[in-house]
Design an enzyme around this catalytic site. Structure first.
Site, PDB file in Angstrom:
ATOM      1  N   TYR A 176      23.634  65.986  31.948  1.00  0.00           N
ATOM      2  CA  TYR A 176      24.755  66.302  31.059  1.00  0.00           C
ATOM      3  C   TYR A 176      24.584  67.748  30.598  1.00  0.00           C
ATOM      4  O   TYR A 176      24.139  68.599  31.352  1.00  0.00           O
ATOM      5  CB  TYR A 176      24.786  65.292  29.901  1.00  0.00           C
ATOM      6  CG  TYR A 176      26.142  65.202  29.240  1.00  0.00           C
ATOM      7  CD1 TYR A 176      27.301  65.014  29.991  1.00  0.00           C
ATOM      8  CD2 TYR A 176      26.262  65.320  27.854  1.00  0.00           C
ATOM      9  CE1 TYR A 176      28.547  64.943  29.389  1.00  0.00           C
ATOM     10  CE2 TYR A 176      27.503  65.247  27.237  1.00  0.00           C
ATOM     11  CZ  TYR A 176      28.644  65.067  28.016  1.00  0.00           C
ATOM     12  OH  TYR A 176      29.866  64.999  27.414  1.00  0.00           O
ATOM     13  N   LYS A 234      37.354  41.989  44.205  1.00  0.00           N
ATOM     14  CA  LYS A 234      37.467  42.923  45.324  1.00  0.00           C
ATOM     15  C   LYS A 234      36.415  44.017  45.208  1.00  0.00           C
ATOM     16  O   LYS A 234      35.763  44.391  46.190  1.00  0.00           O
ATOM     17  CB  LYS A 234      38.867  43.544  45.299  1.00  0.00           C
ATOM     18  CG  LYS A 234      39.301  44.126  46.614  1.00  0.00           C
ATOM     19  CD  LYS A 234      39.821  43.028  47.503  1.00  0.00           C
ATOM     20  CE  LYS A 234      40.420  43.577  48.774  1.00  0.00           C
ATOM     21  NZ  LYS A 234      41.106  42.546  49.538  1.00  0.00           N
ATOM     22  N   GLU A 288      46.535  46.661  46.313  1.00  0.00           N
ATOM     23  CA  GLU A 288      46.250  45.227  46.351  1.00  0.00           C
ATOM     24  C   GLU A 288      47.290  44.447  45.557  1.00  0.00           C
ATOM     25  O   GLU A 288      47.656  44.830  44.437  1.00  0.00           O
ATOM     26  CB  GLU A 288      44.861  44.976  45.739  1.00  0.00           C
ATOM     27  CG  GLU A 288      44.339  43.584  45.937  1.00  0.00           C
ATOM     28  CD  GLU A 288      43.805  43.358  47.337  1.00  0.00           C
ATOM     29  OE1 GLU A 288      43.676  42.184  47.737  1.00  0.00           O
ATOM     30  OE2 GLU A 288      43.497  44.341  48.028  1.00  0.00           O
ATOM     31  N   GLY A 329      56.403  38.893  54.699  1.00  0.00           N
ATOM     32  CA  GLY A 329      56.123  39.812  53.608  1.00  0.00           C
ATOM     33  C   GLY A 329      55.162  40.889  54.062  1.00  0.00           C
ATOM     34  O   GLY A 329      55.145  41.281  55.234  1.00  0.00           O
ATOM     35  N   ASN A 344      46.491  30.103  51.235  1.00  0.00           N
ATOM     36  CA  ASN A 344      45.383  29.635  50.404  1.00  0.00           C
ATOM     37  C   ASN A 344      45.882  29.176  49.044  1.00  0.00           C
ATOM     38  O   ASN A 344      46.785  29.784  48.487  1.00  0.00           O
ATOM     39  CB  ASN A 344      44.353  30.769  50.203  1.00  0.00           C
ATOM     40  CG  ASN A 344      43.130  30.600  51.070  1.00  0.00           C
ATOM     41  OD1 ASN A 344      42.694  29.482  51.320  1.00  0.00           O
ATOM     42  ND2 ASN A 344      42.570  31.694  51.532  1.00  0.00           N
ATOM     43  N   ASN A 378      39.722  38.772  54.789  1.00  0.00           N
ATOM     44  CA  ASN A 378      39.810  40.225  54.818  1.00  0.00           C
ATOM     45  C   ASN A 378      38.489  40.928  54.554  1.00  0.00           C
ATOM     46  O   ASN A 378      38.348  42.116  54.861  1.00  0.00           O
ATOM     47  CB  ASN A 378      40.850  40.719  53.804  1.00  0.00           C
ATOM     48  CG  ASN A 378      42.263  40.446  54.249  1.00  0.00           C
ATOM     49  OD1 ASN A 378      42.492  39.660  55.163  1.00  0.00           O
ATOM     50  ND2 ASN A 378      43.222  41.085  53.616  1.00  0.00           N
TER      51      ASN A 378
END
Length: 490
Positions: A116, A171, A213, A273, A365, A395
């Protein structure tokens, strides 16, 4: 009372129970849970005395209602005292799933002065003089923003940003676990396309990549296209491209199992989609024989009125015979069914009408488009999105390695060549000697997957011509731009 739905670890419960201290009590518990349709995964003795034994019974159930039914079945047993029921999923989420940790020690004044003030000022000046140094001297080199507006959370719909946060946390945890990538949730309290684009542009300097997402179609197409145009870092919509990569990988090996070529098969895709559109685009670019796209308005075909631009494009570039009937009719004689839509749309009898050696990817799902147990009676290869079934198409096979490769290559964009390379890498990890009807994709825990995908993506980023050019098919690469003017949500 047996449950017909599939139990899952996502609905795992632990029940603390006091039972009489006799030889049959614990056996009665496991029998009752099994008869109620649960899968017992653990039984631990917590305490005992001459009169009672206290146990923790852990079991997988199908949903919250089923969990209640299992508890009721245990409570009804003579001498059983159910003291507490814990939902293991909620316990795992207490306090969130990720945290920030420092990579440097701060043990004394010298270290603080370098990390810092005053030392950090020199690094700031270096980056001001040469902005490219941000990749070398900051977290930018290994950090991804996981961005969502909460408008299409899993298969649950428009839940908003706060309710999307558990998914984005998960995620981020997967990025770290499988790709060594530091990712952070960025949930936005707006669903206005212009605002989302402006916000992401404004925060982009801190990140080496953007993972979009759970943003609803067709807005997700425009958001992705505009951000790709505006930013010098990769923008990747996982619901589109991650799903498409994994489906192409799985289909590559499934076709090897049944001895068919992609150019010869007819594919039916339920769900047009974000995921379905990307899957169809990638399959078209790879030269698939034909595709019928099916969504709420039915089979997308030429002449169907009131289509948004994304659906209009699909109607014009798929469905050679211009089929306009229902979904069971569409799958009749088809070689491949891919579902990215809603549960229980087809029956085993519908799958029986498909072509010989049919392939079924029912990926909704937690409940797929067709019961996989019924589908397996008629199809040669069956895959789902569930971790408790063979051939899980997840995925996580793609996005950690894709971003690892893009970050390592300092890539400025995600390309279709990278998608194709990633799909081939995933498919090849299985190995031709291991491929069979129940193994068409590697395990998500296979340590070879992310490095293989990263290496393939790195190579594609550094030498795009190394990947064979896509099949000559008019227009798919223009789909995001076509969809940018869409106003209706599929």
């Amino acid at each position: 009372m047996a449950n017909t739905r599939l139990p899952s670890a996502g609905f795992s419960i632990t029940i603390r129970i006091a039972v009489p201290a006799d030889a049959s009590s614990i056996g009665r518990l496991t029998t009752a849970a099994g008869e109620a349709g649960a899968i017992v995964t653990a039984l631990d003795v917590v305490d005992s005395d001459p009169a009672h034994v206290i146990v923790d019974l852990t079991c997988d159930t199908a949903d919250s209602n089923h969990a209640d039914q299992v508890v009721d079945a245990l409570t009804a047993l003579d001498g059983v005292d159910v003291r507490k029921v814990s939902d293991r999923t909620f316990l795992l989420h207490l306090g969130g799933k990720i945290e920030v940790s420092s990579k440097v020690a701060l043990r004394n004044r010298d270290e603080l002065s370098r990390a810092y003030t005053p030392g950090v000022a020199r690094v700031c000046m270096a980056i001001a003089e040469n902005p490219a140094d941000a990749r070398r001297l900051t977290i930018k080199r290994n950090t991804v923003a996981v961005v969502s507006d909460g408008s299409a959370v899993l298969g649950l719909g428009n839940l908003g940003p706060a309710a999307s946060l558990p998914v984005m946390e998960g995620k981020a945890a997967l990025f770290k676990r499988f790709g060594g990538v530091d990712a952070w949730p960025v949930v936005l309290d707006t669903q206005d396309t212009d605002e989302i684009v402006q916000i992401v542009k404004a925060i982009a300097p801190a990140y080496g990549g953007i993972n979009l997402e759970d943003i609803a179609a067709p807005r997700c197409f425009e958001i992705e296209a505009r951000l790709r145009e505006a930013l010098d870092i990769p923008v990747f919509h996982d619901d589109q491209h991650g799903t498409a990569i994994c489906v192409l990988a799985a289909l590559t090996n499934a076709l090897r199992v049944v001895g068919k070529q992609l150019s010869d098969v007819r594919v039916v895709v339920s769900g047009a989609g974000a995921a379905g559109t990307a899957i169809m685009k990638l399959l078209l670019r790879q030269g698939v024989g034909d595709i019928i796209a099916y969504d709420r308005q039915g089979a997308l075909h030429r002449g169907l009125p009131d289509l948004n631009p994304a659906w209009q494009w699909l109607a014009e570039h798929t469905n050679k015979e211009n089929y306009s009937g229902d979904l069971p009719g569409a799958v009749r004689g088809a070689d491949v069914f891919i579902g990215v839509s809603a549960p229980n749309l087809l029956t085993g009898e519908d799958i029986a009408t498909m072509a010989k050696d049919a392939i079924v990817f029912a990926l909704a799902n937690p409940d797929p488009e067709v019961d996989p147990r019924e589908a397996r009676k008629h199809a040669a290869v069956v895959a789902t999105g569930r971790s408790d079934q063979p051939n899980q198409i997840n995925n996580v096979l793609a996005f950690p390695g894709v971003f690892r490769g893009m970050l390592d290559a300092h890539a400025e964009e995600f390309t279709e060549e990278m998608a194709i390379a990633a799909a081939r890498a995933i498919a090849d990890v299985v190995g031709e000697d291991k491929i069979n009807p129940t193994v068409i994709v590697p395990s998500v825990f296979d340590a070879r997957v992310a490095p293989a995908v990263a290496a393939a993506v790195r190579a594609a980023a550094q030498n795009p011509t190394a990947t064979p050019p896509p099949a000559a098919d008019p227009g798919p690469a223009d789909l995001p731009e076509i969809a940018a003017n869409a106003s209706a949500t599929p």
